[in-house]
Design an enzyme around this catalytic site. Structure first.
Site: not given
Ligand code: AQP
Length: 339
Positions: A115, A201, A204
């Site tokens: 990040k 991956k 969001k």
């Molecule tokens: N692509 C993914 N595949 C499987 N699991 C996933 N998780 C996130 N993306 C995937 C799991 O969802 C839970 C919540 O995630 P989060 O929103 O708290 O954080 P993150 O991992 O940072 O998700 P994003 O979508 O990538 O958010 P941004 O873009 O805001 O950083 C966690 O258990 C995560 O493992």
């Protein structure tokens, strides 16, 4: 059995969040209840401050995330559902654990490296230290099971290291304060990848809406995104080994498997030799059917701000009560005098 996990209200939750984490929240809330345990699911709104954010969007996303989780089956009468901002013990415990966490440990976190990229100096302090807040999030409730996607495994190992070091440094050998939490990562959907790039991956924060299926996408949008998903010109192989070095194909087959509970070889036995012109509509239909009830429930709930706020207020009161014993014990273990 204490289940604890969180999700950031930083945008619309997507299929990766659903298959990687939310379906396991629902499964474990029932298992915890059957075992006489508890389940805590929180909206990680304090974590959202680690990246630039818009305050109006954050409060709206927080309420929409509650509506989505409930629509997916998280039941506020079985699960303590709350947001971190209403439970100050999370931030307090983070500060107390900052004395135990080591800079070198945080420097090794791959999410920090990914990040921050080349601009480490320009990042917020929160982006660097949020894994310590994550450790506080789970240690506060003496979590035993933490359902997360594969991407969070390293942070959970950090939480275990912090707990272990704190127990060693400040607790009698026969009375450790913190339970070492175990990750709960069923392999089937541990990592759902972007529809535009099978090596990144699904996230969001990806600028392309076409990279992810949002849980609130309508049927037409889901079909369009699946049909436009990046693939290669080859037909699907008949053997699993034929998916090696075909990241996009592997991802779509993996999603199909996670949604149907079918293993890859059975899917390839059915679709092997066929092109994506046949497989994509089948996957699209499956997704539409899976998301239809979630969508309908979400639409009913999303505008009832009073009801959503009431769920959060009730969950926060329960969470505050559950967190107090560990927080107090941490202050005492550190020798901090409180009146
Ligand atoms: N692509 C993914 N595949 C499987 N699991 C996933 N998780 C996130 N993306 C995937 C799991 O969802 C839970 C919540 O995630 P989060 O929103 O708290 O954080 P993150 O991992 O940072 O998700 P994003 O979508 O990538 O958010 P941004 O873009 O805001 O950083 C966690 O258990 C995560 O493992």
């Amino acid at each position: 059995m204490r289940v604890v996990s969180g999700i950031q209200p930083t945008g619309k939750p997507h299929l990766g969040n659903y298959l990687g984490a939310i379906v396991n929240y629902v499964k474990l809330q029932d298992e915890a209840q059957a075992a006489g345990g508890e389940c805590f699911i929180f909206l990680a709104d304090l974590h959202a401050l680690s990246q630039p954010h818009n305050p109006n969007e954050l409060s709206q996303n927080t309420r929409e995330m509650v509506a989505t989780l409930v629509a997916c089956g998280v039941n506020p009468s079985k699960t303590v559902l709350f947001n971190q901002a209403q439970v100050p013990a999370h931030a307090e415990l983070q500060w107390l654990l900052n004395g135990t966490a080591r800079m070198g440990w945080l420097n090794r976190m791959t999410q920090w490296k990914d990040k921050a990229g080349k601009n480490r100096e320009g990042q917020s302090v929160a982006l660097f230290t949020y894994p310590v807040l994550q450790a506080a999030d789970v240690l506060l409730y003496q979590a035993t099971h933490v359902p997360v996607g594969e991407d969070q495994k390293q942070h959970l190992e950090l939480a275990r290291d912090i707990a272990q070091k704190f127990n060693n440094d400040f607790c009698p050998e026969d009375a450790p304060l913190f339970t070492l939490p175990e990750p709960y990562i069923p392999p089937a959907a541990a990592r759902i990848m972007s529809l535009r790039d099978g090596t990144a991956k699904m996230s969001k924060s990806d600028p392309s809406e076409m990279s992810r299926i949002s849980l609130t996408d309508d049927a037409d949008t889901v079909m369009k995104k699946v049909k436009k998903a990046k693939t290669d010109p080859e037909p699907l192989p008949s053997e699993e080994a034929g998916l090696d070095n075909r990241a996009e194909a592997k991802n779509l087959v993996g999603i199909y498997g996670a949604l149907t509970g079918t293993n890859t070889s059975d899917i390839l036995a059915e679709f092997g030799g066929q092109g994506f012109g046949a497989f994509k509509p089948a996957l699209g239909e499956l997704l539409v059917e899976t998301l239809r009830p979630i969508n309908a429930r979400f639409m009913e709930l999303k505008d009832d701000q009073e009801a959503l706020d009431a769920i959060l207020a009730r969950g926060a009161a329960q969470a505050r009560e559950h967190g107090i014993p560990t927080l107090n014990a941490t202050y005492t273990a550190l020798g901090l005098v409180r009146g």
